[in-house]
Design an enzyme around this catalytic site. Structure first.
Site, short mmCIF file in Angstrom:
data_model
loop_
_atom_site.label_atom_id
_atom_site.label_comp_id
_atom_site.label_asym_id
_atom_site.label_seq_id
_atom_site.Cartn_x
_atom_site.Cartn_y
_atom_site.Cartn_z
N CYS A 336 0.82 -1.22 0.00
CA CYS A 336 0.00 0.00 0.00
C CYS A 336 0.85 1.27 0.00
O CYS A 336 0.64 2.18 -0.82
CB CYS A 336 -0.98 -0.02 1.17
SG CYS A 336 -0.21 0.03 2.82
N HIS A 390 -2.49 1.39 7.17
CA HIS A 390 -2.89 1.24 5.76
C HIS A 390 -3.14 2.61 5.14
O HIS A 390 -3.60 3.54 5.83
CB HIS A 390 -4.14 0.38 5.62
CG HIS A 390 -4.48 0.03 4.20
ND1 HIS A 390 -3.66 -0.77 3.42
CD2 HIS A 390 -5.52 0.41 3.40
CE1 HIS A 390 -4.19 -0.89 2.21
NE2 HIS A 390 -5.32 -0.19 2.18
N HIS A 402 -5.99 1.74 -4.20
CA HIS A 402 -5.02 1.21 -3.23
C HIS A 402 -4.60 -0.20 -3.59
O HIS A 402 -5.19 -0.87 -4.44
CB HIS A 402 -5.59 1.26 -1.82
CG HIS A 402 -6.67 0.24 -1.54
ND1 HIS A 402 -6.87 -0.32 -0.29
CD2 HIS A 402 -7.62 -0.32 -2.34
CE1 HIS A 402 -7.88 -1.17 -0.34
NE2 HIS A 402 -8.35 -1.19 -1.56
#
Length: 435
Positions: A336, A390, A402
């Site tokens: 990510c 995240h 993402h």
């Protein structure tokens, strides 16, 4: 037991036969009289001997039974598969050790020391260098560690070798307070970050071989130190070939971290690096403007221009369908934060590598003011609920782009508000300060 009873009965029968036996020899009246008086005495002596023999046999048989039972209890102790342990407040944290023997002891937690700087060198730091750092004004405490990038389960992972009894004090409170977690590390297991474990495909209890040594994932534990995603004990670090005492964790709560970093860089041998673990950054100032850390109005040139934002979004969307690989930075696979760093780099913008550092690379703004190119963050780590784990790029219209996790691909999906941490608008000047 049947054999012992048979043996005792035989001895008693033989004794009776001996007592009843009368040899056919002629004796005088005086000899016969003496022998008749001796018979009771002899009988008592024989019975006493037999009773003693019987007691010895019972005692010996009892001890033999105890020894066998002890051996059987050790052999029979189960060493089945690890069972995860859930804690109500912190979620899935550690597993029960598979070893029957208790792991080496770990000292109880007595204090929490907030870390501010992480120092690493390409060779062991000498006692003289460590002493000089320790005596630097503002340094409250230091903790020695071993640091290297190690291949764990096919992934290149920044790994620390530590003393569980003392290092635990420098970790986030949920991590520091888990006795079982640190006992597992002390016993030779590896603790990995929740991101590496959950998103990177290293579940609790998994075993793998590296450097001809079998390791087991004994815990999920966020250390809160930049890109450090695995921790082992110092003996395990030796077995993995990690350099000894080439890293330091520094706690210095009363001084400016940036200024202290500059001071310590002059003490370190050539090649030494220092990362600010808990950065406190100032917003960039316009030329000639006084420093005002509390200012909420940022100059327009503190952020990306429209063409730069377009470049970031174009670069990111060109990677749709590419696989998530933990630690990957592109161009063919990403995690990510690796996707964010790569996309911004295409616009000439340098942002930090890891998620929680990207979270402090600009001001936070309300979600209803988010614009395409802003970064969205989540706190999904049950081992440290305050840790940002995240990141995604806001695409607009309530959607985000993402790289989710192992087994998934780069995609555009609706924004999820579960465990949502906030929105950050990247400021190149601020991002460049984060280390």
């Amino acid at each position: 037991m049947f054999d012992r009873r048979t043996r005792v009965s035989g001895l008693i029968r033989e004794a009776r036969q001996d007592l009843a036996y009368r040899p056919r020899v002629k004796y005088g009246h005086r000899a016969i009289h003496i022998m008749r008086r001796a018979v009771p005495v002899i009988s008592v002596l024989v019975v006493t001997v037999l009773a003693a023999d019987l007691m010895i046999l019972v005692q010996l048989s009892g001890r033999s039974s105890e020894a066998v039972a002890l051996r059987r209890s050790v052999v029979a102790q189960p060493t089945g598969p690890a069972q995860p342990v859930r804690r109500a407040q912190d979620g899935l944290v550690e597993t029960r050790p598979t070893q029957a023997a208790a792991p080496p002891p770990v000292a109880p937690l007595t204090a929490i020391r907030r870390p501010h700087l992480f120092i690493v060198a390409n060779k062991p730091l000498s006692p003289a260098v460590v002493a000089k750092i320790t005596k630097t004004r503002g340094v409250r405490s230091v903790e020695r560690a071993d640091a290297a990038e190690v291949t764990l389960d096919g992934k290149r992972v920044q790994t620390l070798g530590v003393n569980p009894s003392t290092f635990r004090a420098y970790t986030p409170k949920p991590t520091a307070g888990s006795d079982r977690l640190w006992r597992n590390v002390s016993a030779g297991e590896v603790a990995v970050s929740f991101v590496l474990g959950n998103d990177g495909g290293m579940p609790l209890g998994k075993t793998f071989t590296t450097a001809r040594r079998t390791l087991r994932v004994g815990a999920y534990a966020t250390m809160g130190m930049g890109s450090i995603d695995a921790v082992v004990s110092k003996p395990t670090a030796r077995a993995l070939g990690i350099p000894e005492n080439n890293a330091l964790v520094v706690s210095a709560p009363q001084v400016d971290s940036g200024a202290l970093r500059s001071t310590l860089l002059r003490i370190l041998p050539r090649g030494g690096q220092i990362a600010v673990i808990n950065p406190v950054l100032k917003s960039p100032e316009a030329p000639g403007q006084a420093v005002n850390p509390g200012r909420t109005v940022w100059p327009a040139d503190a952020f990306l221009a429209a063409p730069q934002i377009k470049t970031v979004l174009t670069a990111a969307v060109s990677k749709l369908g590419r696989p998530y690989v933990w630690g990957a930075e592109g161009p063919d696979s990403f995690d990510c934060s690796g996707l964010v760093q790569w996309a911004y780099a295409q616009a000439g913008i340098t942002v930090p590598r890891v998620t929680h550092q990207q979270f402090v690379s600009g001001p936070q703004i309300p979600f209803d003011q988010a614009q395409p190119g802003d970064l969205l963050f989540w706190r999904n780590d049950p081992t440290n609920p305050g840790y940002v784990s995240h990141v995604a790029i806001y695409w607009g219209d309530g959607k985000m782009l993402h790289a989710p996790r192992t087994g998934d691909v780069v995609k555009i999906v609706p924004v999820s508000t579960r465990n949502f941490a906030g929105v950050v608008r990247i400021s190149p000047g601020v991002a460049a300060q984060v280390r």
